[in-house]
Design a protein around this motif. Structure first.
Motif, PDB file in Angstrom:
ATOM      1  N   THR A 103       0.851  -1.188   0.000  1.00 52.83           N
ATOM      2  CA  THR A 103       0.000   0.000   0.000  1.00 52.83           C
ATOM      3  C   THR A 103       0.884   1.235   0.000  1.00 52.83           C
ATOM      4  O   THR A 103       1.778   1.368   0.840  1.00 52.83           O
ATOM      5  CB  THR A 103      -0.907   0.026   1.245  1.00 52.83           C
ATOM      6  N   LEU A 104       0.653   2.125  -0.935  1.00 55.21           N
ATOM      7  CA  LEU A 104       1.448   3.342  -1.022  1.00 55.21           C
ATOM      8  C   LEU A 104       1.055   4.289   0.112  1.00 55.21           C
ATOM      9  O   LEU A 104      -0.091   4.740   0.189  1.00 55.21           O
ATOM     10  CB  LEU A 104       1.224   4.018  -2.377  1.00 55.21           C
ATOM     11  N   SER A 110       6.486   6.412  -4.481  1.00 52.10           N
ATOM     12  CA  SER A 110       6.468   5.468  -5.589  1.00 52.10           C
ATOM     13  C   SER A 110       7.431   5.895  -6.692  1.00 52.10           C
ATOM     14  O   SER A 110       7.505   7.079  -7.044  1.00 52.10           O
ATOM     15  CB  SER A 110       5.063   5.338  -6.180  1.00 52.10           C
ATOM     16  N   ILE A 120      -1.984   2.180  -5.539  1.00 50.31           N
ATOM     17  CA  ILE A 120      -1.431   0.870  -5.170  1.00 50.31           C
ATOM     18  C   ILE A 120      -1.983   0.455  -3.815  1.00 50.31           C
ATOM     19  O   ILE A 120      -1.745   1.107  -2.801  1.00 50.31           O
ATOM     20  CB  ILE A 120       0.104   0.905  -5.097  1.00 50.31           C
ATOM     21  N   ASP A 121      -2.725  -0.620  -3.813  1.00 51.21           N
ATOM     22  CA  ASP A 121      -3.304  -1.124  -2.567  1.00 51.21           C
ATOM     23  C   ASP A 121      -3.712  -2.573  -2.794  1.00 51.21           C
ATOM     24  O   ASP A 121      -4.874  -2.870  -3.058  1.00 51.21           O
ATOM     25  CB  ASP A 121      -4.504  -0.271  -2.152  1.00 51.21           C
ATOM     26  N   ALA A 247       5.417   0.376  -4.025  1.00 51.41           N
ATOM     27  CA  ALA A 247       4.690   1.030  -2.934  1.00 51.41           C
ATOM     28  C   ALA A 247       5.613   1.820  -2.006  1.00 51.41           C
ATOM     29  O   ALA A 247       5.178   2.246  -0.943  1.00 51.41           O
ATOM     30  CB  ALA A 247       3.923  -0.010  -2.129  1.00 51.41           C
TER      31      ALA A 247
END
Length: 345
Positions: A103-104, A110, A120-121, A247
């Protein structure tokens, strides 16, 4: 009810990041008891030849979870040490799921330029006890010009079925099964058959399939399309590191090695022992802290786990980070920043 947690700080930066993570978890005031095994490390192995004694394994098995730092030391020239600690725990405790969220935490972390990187997750669910890491194989005519090495990629119907079931149990939007069944035909047939059955049982979850090379490309081109990726041991090892970098880097990546049936888990940052910076107090503790958040979540302390994640996010947004994230703080100062954010909640 008090939870007993075995702590194995390990090698390199492991003890440094573990110390900060434990202090951070302790600040939450939860009913936890820690059993410290700080002698399980490369020094002990080099002195005694024992990676993890049966007595220490018994202490682990009697606890509710393991918090792990890192394993690895350049003085050790054999893989027997690492296999004797980490892989022994995974295999003998049957921790068949490796759960790696990506997760970001902040858009600046990133390496992707595309704005979609901000979404992003996802979670990489990796089968953890079979595949190429099962140590099935051998060597013929060793140390000759005719040396031949064989490593077998093992897939069982039970092993694939149970990790597939876990992947669907945590999915929010979709499950993408990744294999290479067009080339690795025999194990691929099992993965394909199990996947199709799981998809039919979960019609509201979007089910997709990709070959591993295509999955790697799509992770880079548009990681936002993924929710849960489920795959075998070696592909999962590679894809989860790739997702972690997308991430924000391995220093921020946590993981859980779990048995969803027994509830037991081993939680560890994935950055390794980083011997080049060990002892300098500059290792990033976020991976350890976020791994321990996964433990709290699996214990049922979901609010506290969320608080840890928010506190890490706050420290990052305030640029109170280590050099790998562009900051100048040391391990201890970053741990203090997270605890400061916790106390302000």
């Amino acid at each position: 009810m008090t939870k007993t947690v075995t702590v194995i700080p390990g090698d390199g930066i492991g003890p440094e990041v573990t110390r900060e993570a434990l202090e951070t978890v302790d600040a939450l005031g939860l009913d936890l008891r820690f059993d410290l095994l700080d002698h399980v490390n490369a020094d002990t192995y080099l002195r005694t030849g024992v990676s993890l004694s049966d007595e220490d394994f018994g202490r682990v098995k009697a606890s509710d979870a393991v918090l792990f730092g890192a394993i690895g030391d350049p003085r050790v020239k054999t893989s027997d040490y690492g296999r004797g600690v980490l892989l022994r725990l995974r295999f003998e405790l049957d921790l068949f799921v490796n759960h790696r969220p990506a997760t970001l935490l902040h858009e600046d972390l990133s390496p992707l330029r595309d704005a979609r990187a901000g979404a992003i997750d996802c979670v990489i669910v990796r089968e953890n006890t079979e595949g190429l890491y099962a140590d099935i194989g051998g060597v013929l005519r060793e140390n000759t010009e005719h040396e031949t090495a064989v490593d077998a990629d093992v897939s069982t119907y039970m092993g694939v079925s149970r990790v597939m079931e876990y992947a669907y149990s945590i999915a929010r939007r979709g499950v993408c099964m990744v294999d290479k069944s067009n080339a690795v035909r025999h194990g691929g047939k099992i993965w394909q058959r199990v996947f199709k059955k799981a998809a039919s049982r979960n019609p509201i979850i979007r089910s997709t399939h990709l070959y591993v090379d295509t999955a790697a490309m799509k992770l880079i081109s548009d990681p936002s399309q993924f929710d849960v990726i489920v795959t075998n041991n070696s592909y999962g090892d590679i894809l989860s590191d790739l997702a972690a970098v997308l991430a924000g880097g391995l220093g921020n990546a946590g993981s859980a090695n779990i048995n969803p049936v027994t509830g037991f888990g081993l939680y560890e940052p994935v950055h390794g022992s980083a011997p080049d910076i060990a002892g300098r107090g500059i290792g990033n503790p976020f991976g350890a802290i976020l791994s321990y958040a996964l433990m709290l979540e699996n214990f049922g302390w979901t609010a506290e786990a969320s608080a840890l994640r928010r506190a890490v996010g706050t420290a990052i947004s305030e640029r109170r980070v280590t050099a790998d994230l562009g900051g100048s703080l040391g391990t201890k100062e970053v741990g203090e920043a997270v605890r400061s954010a916790l106390s302000a909640r």
